[in-house]
Write a protein that holds these residues in place. Sequence first.
Motif, PDB file in Angstrom:
ATOM      1  N   MET A 132       0.822  -1.204   0.000  1.00 34.62           N
ATOM      2  CA  MET A 132       0.000   0.000   0.000  1.00 34.62           C
ATOM      3  C   MET A 132       0.858   1.256   0.000  1.00 34.62           C
ATOM      4  N   ASN A 133       0.389   2.289  -0.709  1.00 36.04           N
ATOM      5  CA  ASN A 133       1.116   3.562  -0.713  1.00 36.04           C
ATOM      6  C   ASN A 133       0.664   4.449   0.450  1.00 36.04           C
ATOM      7  N   ILE A 134       1.477   5.466   0.757  1.00 34.53           N
ATOM      8  CA  ILE A 134       1.187   6.335   1.902  1.00 34.53           C
ATOM      9  C   ILE A 134      -0.078   7.161   1.702  1.00 34.53           C
ATOM     10  N   LEU A 135      -0.395   7.514   0.452  1.00 38.39           N
ATOM     11  CA  LEU A 135      -1.600   8.305   0.217  1.00 38.39           C
ATOM     12  C   LEU A 135      -2.850   7.519   0.603  1.00 38.39           C
ATOM     13  N   THR A 136      -2.845   6.228   0.332  1.00 37.89           N
ATOM     14  CA  THR A 136      -3.973   5.392   0.730  1.00 37.89           C
ATOM     15  C   THR A 136      -4.049   5.286   2.241  1.00 37.89           C
ATOM     16  N   THR A 137      -2.901   5.065   2.882  1.00 41.95           N
ATOM     17  CA  THR A 137      -2.887   5.000   4.343  1.00 41.95           C
ATOM     18  C   THR A 137      -3.428   6.296   4.930  1.00 41.95           C
ATOM     19  N   ASN A 138      -2.984   7.422   4.406  1.00 40.01           N
ATOM     20  CA  ASN A 138      -3.445   8.723   4.886  1.00 40.01           C
ATOM     21  C   ASN A 138      -4.967   8.839   4.741  1.00 40.01           C
ATOM     22  N   GLY A 139      -5.484   8.404   3.601  1.00 42.73           N
ATOM     23  CA  GLY A 139      -6.923   8.442   3.376  1.00 42.73           C
ATOM     24  C   GLY A 139      -7.692   7.540   4.324  1.00 42.73           C
ATOM     25  N   LEU A 140      -7.135   6.377   4.631  1.00 39.92           N
ATOM     26  CA  LEU A 140      -7.799   5.461   5.559  1.00 39.92           C
ATOM     27  C   LEU A 140      -7.793   6.013   6.985  1.00 39.92           C
ATOM     28  N   VAL A 141      -6.716   6.677   7.370  1.00 39.24           N
ATOM     29  CA  VAL A 141      -6.672   7.326   8.683  1.00 39.24           C
ATOM     30  C   VAL A 141      -7.727   8.425   8.746  1.00 39.24           C
ATOM     31  N   ASP A 142      -7.831   9.216   7.690  1.00 40.06           N
ATOM     32  CA  ASP A 142      -8.855  10.271   7.620  1.00 40.06           C
ATOM     33  C   ASP A 142     -10.246   9.664   7.738  1.00 40.06           C
ATOM     34  N   ARG A 143     -10.505   8.600   6.980  1.00 42.74           N
ATOM     35  CA  ARG A 143     -11.815   7.921   7.029  1.00 42.74           C
ATOM     36  C   ARG A 143     -12.126   7.430   8.440  1.00 42.74           C
ATOM     37  N   PHE A 144     -11.137   6.828   9.080  1.00 39.34           N
ATOM     38  CA  PHE A 144     -11.296   6.302  10.434  1.00 39.34           C
ATOM     39  C   PHE A 144     -11.721   7.410  11.397  1.00 39.34           C
ATOM     40  N   PRO A 183       4.992  -2.704   6.128  1.00 33.85           N
ATOM     41  CA  PRO A 183       4.158  -2.545   4.931  1.00 33.85           C
ATOM     42  C   PRO A 183       2.799  -3.228   5.074  1.00 33.85           C
ATOM     43  N   ASN A 184       1.811  -2.706   4.364  1.00 33.98           N
ATOM     44  CA  ASN A 184       0.505  -3.353   4.227  1.00 33.98           C
ATOM     45  C   ASN A 184       0.535  -4.177   2.947  1.00 33.98           C
ATOM     46  N   TYR A 185       0.600  -5.508   3.104  1.00 31.86           N
ATOM     47  CA  TYR A 185       0.626  -6.423   1.969  1.00 31.86           C
ATOM     48  C   TYR A 185      -0.754  -7.016   1.726  1.00 31.86           C
ATOM     49  N   PRO A 186      -1.036  -7.435   0.490  1.00 35.11           N
ATOM     50  CA  PRO A 186      -2.309  -8.094   0.199  1.00 35.11           C
ATOM     51  C   PRO A 186      -2.476  -9.356   1.051  1.00 35.11           C
ATOM     52  N   GLY A 187      -3.721  -9.607   1.439  1.00 36.99           N
ATOM     53  CA  GLY A 187      -4.041 -10.806   2.207  1.00 36.99           C
ATOM     54  C   GLY A 187      -4.007 -10.591   3.706  1.00 36.99           C
ATOM     55  N   ASP A 188      -3.562  -9.446   4.153  1.00 36.33           N
ATOM     56  CA  ASP A 188      -3.496  -9.134   5.576  1.00 36.33           C
ATOM     57  C   ASP A 188      -4.702  -8.263   5.936  1.00 36.33           C
ATOM     58  N   THR A 189      -4.785  -7.864   7.169  1.00 36.72           N
ATOM     59  CA  THR A 189      -5.804  -6.938   7.647  1.00 36.72           C
ATOM     60  C   THR A 189      -5.104  -5.866   8.462  1.00 36.72           C
ATOM     61  N   MET A 190      -5.475  -4.612   8.249  1.00 42.69           N
ATOM     62  CA  MET A 190      -4.974  -3.534   9.092  1.00 42.69           C
ATOM     63  C   MET A 190      -6.110  -3.114  10.014  1.00 42.69           C
ATOM     64  N   THR A 191      -5.812  -3.060  11.299  1.00 44.22           N
ATOM     65  CA  THR A 191      -6.800  -2.614  12.274  1.00 44.22           C
ATOM     66  C   THR A 191      -6.374  -1.267  12.825  1.00 44.22           C
ATOM     67  N   LEU A 192      -7.246  -0.271  12.626  1.00 46.02           N
ATOM     68  CA  LEU A 192      -6.989   1.071  13.127  1.00 46.02           C
ATOM     69  C   LEU A 192      -7.619   1.244  14.499  1.00 46.02           C
ATOM     70  N   THR A 193      -6.872   1.860  15.406  1.00 45.93           N
ATOM     71  CA  THR A 193      -7.356   2.204  16.738  1.00 45.93           C
ATOM     72  C   THR A 193      -6.960   3.639  17.023  1.00 45.93           C
ATOM     73  N   GLY A 194      -7.600   4.230  18.009  1.00 43.19           N
ATOM     74  CA  GLY A 194      -7.258   5.601  18.340  1.00 43.19           C
ATOM     75  C   GLY A 194      -7.877   6.033  19.651  1.00 43.19           C
ATOM     76  N   SER A 195      -7.377   7.162  20.145  1.00 42.80           N
ATOM     77  CA  SER A 195      -7.918   7.736  21.371  1.00 42.80           C
ATOM     78  C   SER A 195      -7.710   9.242  21.362  1.00 42.80           C
ATOM     79  N   VAL A 196      -8.541   9.925  22.136  1.00 38.31           N
ATOM     80  CA  VAL A 196      -8.435  11.367  22.287  1.00 38.31           C
ATOM     81  C   VAL A 196      -7.287  11.653  23.253  1.00 38.31           C
ATOM     82  N   THR A 197      -6.344  12.484  22.816  1.00 43.22           N
ATOM     83  CA  THR A 197      -5.200  12.818  23.669  1.00 43.22           C
ATOM     84  C   THR A 197      -5.232  14.258  24.166  1.00 43.22           C
ATOM     85  N   GLU A 198      -6.014  15.111  23.488  1.00 43.82           N
ATOM     86  CA  GLU A 198      -6.086  16.511  23.908  1.00 43.82           C
ATOM     87  C   GLU A 198      -7.378  17.127  23.398  1.00 43.82           C
TER      88      GLU A 198
END
Length: 139
Positions: free
Chosen positions: A58-70, A91-106
């Motif tokens: 996966m490219n960084i632009l896609t990762t950035n977009g997925l973080v924004d979506r999240f 890296p994010n390779y095909p066949g895997d799963t990326m799990t996004l998590t987050g919390s409010v820090t400020e």
Amino acid sequence: MSGARTADGVSVGDELPALAIPLTRTMIVATAIASRDYQDVHHDPDLAVERGSKDIFMNILTTNGLVDRFVTSWAGPGAVVKRIRIRLGAPNYPGDTMTLTGSVTEVDGALVTLAVRGENGLGVHVHGDVVVLLPHGTA
């Protein structure tokens, strides 16, 4: 993840619901092309391997977009993303799963800072922070 968050309705320590994203070959190729990133390591498995990778990734632009979506899926339609600052890791390779998590820090008035993290089977793919402007009001 739904709802319209307000600045008055969030607190430091609030957790965002995790979001699991299946990493398909089609998604990785299509999002690279959609972001006009034609680097062969994002669509040609043979050349990616030749360049030292185990597969396309996966490219960084896609990762950035997925973080924004999240974040915006949690924050709601009234939120305005003011800043995304991320770093890539595994890296994010095909066949895997990326799990996004987050919390409010400020929470500073209507500006809310979130720590975000995306992990796959290899470890941490992305981490960083996102600042969103939330409307005032009650949640």
